[in-house]
Scaffold this motif. Sequence first.
Motif, PDB file in Angstrom:
ATOM      1  N   GLY A 251       0.883  -1.260  -0.158  1.00 38.86           N
ATOM      2  CA  GLY A 251       0.075   0.035  -0.075  1.00 38.86           C
ATOM      3  C   GLY A 251       0.885   1.186  -0.146  1.00 38.86           C
ATOM      4  O   GLY A 251       2.087   1.140   0.028  1.00 38.86           O
ATOM      5  N   PRO A 252       0.228   2.304  -0.096  1.00 35.69           N
ATOM      6  CA  PRO A 252       1.039   3.637  -0.115  1.00 35.69           C
ATOM      7  C   PRO A 252       1.730   3.824   1.186  1.00 35.69           C
ATOM      8  O   PRO A 252       1.058   3.522   2.282  1.00 35.69           O
ATOM      9  N   ARG A 253       2.858   4.344   1.231  1.00 31.94           N
ATOM     10  CA  ARG A 253       3.585   4.674   2.400  1.00 31.94           C
ATOM     11  C   ARG A 253       3.468   6.114   2.764  1.00 31.94           C
ATOM     12  O   ARG A 253       3.266   6.859   2.017  1.00 31.94           O
ATOM     13  N   SER A 254       3.671   6.422   4.015  1.00 30.50           N
ATOM     14  CA  SER A 254       3.410   7.762   4.412  1.00 30.50           C
ATOM     15  C   SER A 254       4.740   8.023   5.541  1.00 30.50           C
ATOM     16  O   SER A 254       4.641   8.478   6.757  1.00 30.50           O
ATOM     17  N   PRO A 255       6.068   8.348   5.143  1.00 29.76           N
ATOM     18  CA  PRO A 255       7.079   8.434   5.814  1.00 29.76           C
ATOM     19  C   PRO A 255       7.145   9.872   6.326  1.00 29.76           C
ATOM     20  O   PRO A 255       7.866  10.060   7.729  1.00 29.76           O
ATOM     21  N   ALA A 256       6.717  10.871   5.414  1.00 31.57           N
ATOM     22  CA  ALA A 256       7.006  12.131   5.942  1.00 31.57           C
ATOM     23  C   ALA A 256       6.118  12.690   7.262  1.00 31.57           C
ATOM     24  O   ALA A 256       6.741  13.205   8.123  1.00 31.57           O
ATOM     25  N   VAL A 257       5.019  11.789   7.421  1.00 32.60           N
ATOM     26  CA  VAL A 257       4.266  12.412   8.773  1.00 32.60           C
ATOM     27  C   VAL A 257       5.026  11.588   9.941  1.00 32.60           C
ATOM     28  O   VAL A 257       5.062  12.285  10.884  1.00 32.60           O
ATOM     29  N   PHE A 258       5.635  10.496   9.733  1.00 35.74           N
ATOM     30  CA  PHE A 258       6.455  10.028  10.908  1.00 35.74           C
ATOM     31  C   PHE A 258       7.796  10.880  11.015  1.00 35.74           C
ATOM     32  O   PHE A 258       8.042  10.915  12.162  1.00 35.74           O
ATOM     33  N   GLY A 259       8.460  11.176   9.985  1.00 39.18           N
ATOM     34  CA  GLY A 259       9.373  12.228   9.998  1.00 39.18           C
ATOM     35  C   GLY A 259       9.030  13.420  10.925  1.00 39.18           C
ATOM     36  O   GLY A 259       9.793  13.827  11.832  1.00 39.18           O
ATOM     37  N   ALA A 260       7.863  14.072  10.704  1.00 33.89           N
ATOM     38  CA  ALA A 260       7.586  15.354  11.304  1.00 33.89           C
ATOM     39  C   ALA A 260       7.246  14.806  12.732  1.00 33.89           C
ATOM     40  O   ALA A 260       7.534  15.647  13.771  1.00 33.89           O
ATOM     41  N   ILE A 261       6.658  13.648  13.151  1.00 30.85           N
ATOM     42  CA  ILE A 261       6.462  13.293  14.580  1.00 30.85           C
ATOM     43  C   ILE A 261       7.817  13.074  15.256  1.00 30.85           C
ATOM     44  O   ILE A 261       8.279  13.569  16.233  1.00 30.85           O
ATOM     45  N   ILE A 262       8.788  12.492  14.554  1.00 29.71           N
ATOM     46  CA  ILE A 262      10.028  12.115  15.029  1.00 29.71           C
ATOM     47  C   ILE A 262      10.692  13.744  15.601  1.00 29.71           C
ATOM     48  O   ILE A 262      11.225  13.777  16.367  1.00 29.71           O
ATOM     49  N   SER A 263      10.751  14.504  14.544  1.00 25.43           N
ATOM     50  CA  SER A 263      11.339  15.722  14.764  1.00 25.43           C
ATOM     51  C   SER A 263      10.744  16.495  15.863  1.00 25.43           C
ATOM     52  O   SER A 263      11.503  17.346  16.486  1.00 25.43           O
ATOM     53  N   TYR A 264       9.370  16.399  16.040  1.00 25.18           N
ATOM     54  CA  TYR A 264       8.784  17.202  17.019  1.00 25.18           C
ATOM     55  C   TYR A 264       9.221  16.548  18.528  1.00 25.18           C
ATOM     56  O   TYR A 264       9.323  17.292  19.414  1.00 25.18           O
ATOM     57  N   PHE A 265       9.154  15.169  18.541  1.00 20.08           N
ATOM     58  CA  PHE A 265       9.676  14.719  19.491  1.00 20.08           C
ATOM     59  C   PHE A 265      11.122  14.822  20.307  1.00 20.08           C
ATOM     60  O   PHE A 265      11.337  15.210  21.125  1.00 20.08           O
ATOM     61  N   GLU A 266      11.896  14.908  19.154  1.00 18.42           N
ATOM     62  CA  GLU A 266      13.329  15.454  19.168  1.00 18.42           C
ATOM     63  C   GLU A 266      13.511  16.829  19.892  1.00 18.42           C
ATOM     64  O   GLU A 266      14.070  16.839  20.972  1.00 18.42           O
ATOM     65  N   GLN A 267      12.747  17.606  19.234  1.00 21.90           N
ATOM     66  CA  GLN A 267      12.708  18.989  19.775  1.00 21.90           C
ATOM     67  C   GLN A 267      12.118  19.151  21.176  1.00 21.90           C
ATOM     68  O   GLN A 267      12.722  19.936  21.944  1.00 21.90           O
ATOM     69  N   PHE A 268      11.061  18.549  21.623  1.00 24.48           N
ATOM     70  CA  PHE A 268      10.465  18.742  22.431  1.00 24.48           C
ATOM     71  C   PHE A 268      11.345  18.064  23.942  1.00 24.48           C
ATOM     72  O   PHE A 268      11.733  18.727  24.691  1.00 24.48           O
ATOM     73  N   PHE A 269      11.804  16.879  23.689  1.00 25.27           N
ATOM     74  CA  PHE A 269      12.948  16.078  24.523  1.00 25.27           C
ATOM     75  C   PHE A 269      14.269  17.005  24.897  1.00 25.27           C
ATOM     76  O   PHE A 269      14.667  17.014  25.988  1.00 25.27           O
TER      77      PHE A 269
END
Length: 564
Positions: free
Chosen positions: A443-461
């Motif tokens: 099926g279609p993949r959605s890597p960008a949204v996971f990238g956005a979540i990773i970078s938000y978490f990194e920034q928060f922590f």
Amino acid sequence: MLRTTRGPGLGPPLLQAALGLGRAGWHWPAGRAASGGRGRAWLQPTGRETGVQVYNSLTGRKEPLIVAHAEAASWYSCGPTVYDHAHLGHACSYVRFDIIRRILTKVFGCSIVMVMGITDVDDKIIKRANEMNISPASLASLYEEDFKQDMAALKVLPPTVYLRVTENIPQIISFIEGIIARGNAYSTAKGNVYFDLKSRGDKYGKLVGVVPGPVGEPADSDKRHASDFALWKAAKPQEVFWASPWGPGRPGWHIECSAIASMVFGSQLDIHSGGIDLAFPHHENEIAQCEVFHQCEQWGNYFLHSGHLHAKGKEEKMSKSLKNYITIKDFLKTFSPDVFRFFCLRSSYRSAIDYSDSAMLQAQQLLLGLGSFLEDARAYMKGQLACGSVREAMLWERLSSTKRAVKAALADDFDTPRVVDAILGLAHHGNGQLRASLKEPEGPRSPAVFGAIISYFEQFFETVGISLANQQYVSGDGSEATLHGVVDELVRFRQKVRQFALAMPEATGDARRQQLLERQPLLEACDTLRRGLTAHGINIKDRSSTTSTWELLDQRTKDQKSAG
Ligand SMILES: Nc1ncnc2c1ncn2[C@@H]1O[C@H](COP(=O)(O)OP(=O)(O)OP(=O)(O)O)[C@@H](O)[C@H]1O
Ligand SMILES: [Zn+2]
């Protein structure tokens, strides 16, 4: 949500309980208003609005945090009395305020100048130095250094400057002279100087509303009134002393902070912080001294007090004198500073909180879960997780509502438990989608949204000073880069061996069974390698028969995994 045993706030009954008051000596005036203390209403400062509502002990409610200078807020933090190792109670107060300082700086763009006074001469220091047969100065410098190391180990940012009491005696003496000159203090024939509490009238008690009553004073006390407090203490025989206009002696405790804070910030201070036990009498007396010395209506604008850390199920705070403490060093042998920080984040900084190993283990599990989610999300981005379709629009929406919720909670008196819930909620939804995508691999993949979540978490922590183990981190000296290269090679080699061992043999019947039997030792060797590397802090995850990924564990997780 972590259960906190005592509610936030600084209302009279709570404060009395916290301070062990309510016995003889002090009483609450009847009908005290919720804000403004005894004498006066709080004056809302003018200056830069930070966008944060902060609970101000001066008014007993949340107020908009407004700092006088747009360029930087002034913050005075009472430092430790350096006579022994610091314990987790101290850690709790300084880590909580460190989190607040980081949030103010990084989320609300408010630069901070922080001054911390170090009490390096005092009764406890003199007593302990005598017991150890060393000078009070040596003892204090030993434990000051020890405190700084503990704070660094807990990733508490150092203040802009530390100021030691013993290096500022002339300034403290001038400050006392100023208070005497204004008619609010008096010296005695014995060489003591006291603050004259009556001269302050009902302006005293604006912070916690306590009016001093009679206290048990030694019969030879030379105070005019039992409730007056010492600004200068005449030296007792064999005690360390400094020359002064009143004879040899040393400063009282409260005057140190007033003089040191005033040396840097003058007559105006934005934020003053400390544990709740310092509200009275320490901060109350600091206010009286400064407002008299500077002849101002309001010296400190915001008083922030952190709740106490208690040993589980105990009423008393963790404290040296009660011998119910765990040193920071001992704690860090078992848990990481990140686990302690996360434990702190899970309660409001104003709440009293119970220490227990189980609460730490819970914090550790949650952090590991978050780290593991980030690793899985990275693996998905790289195509190492079987790909499937995820509800991408829902995840984008969750990410943006989480960001809004986190910012709003932080602006509401740094409501970190709400923040943690929001972050865990986002990780939960992200994990749910990764699991769903495993079930339908095409099926279609959605890597960008996971990238956005990773970078938000990194920034928060990063903002709150927590590092989630991240295998992509490379240290400056290149050794970790080498380690990464070597482990990559090793994991690739193991992957090939494993792939071969797991591949279906073409033969059938006995020949096939024989082949599978022959390949078994290869699979066992792969497992042994995986377990062996865990002991070195390297965690290999077999994602499928053809893909394996790996991550670095921190020291303490490593020890627990290899023991388990
Ligand atoms: N159990 C605790 N929980 C939270 N904060 C604490 C605790 N114990 C001390 N603090 C805070 O740590 C800071 C430094 O305290 P200080 O050096 O005066 O130690 P203390 O209160 O005398 O500790 P102890 O009673 O163990 O000697 C203060 O802000 C104080 O309020
Ligand atoms: Zn102080």
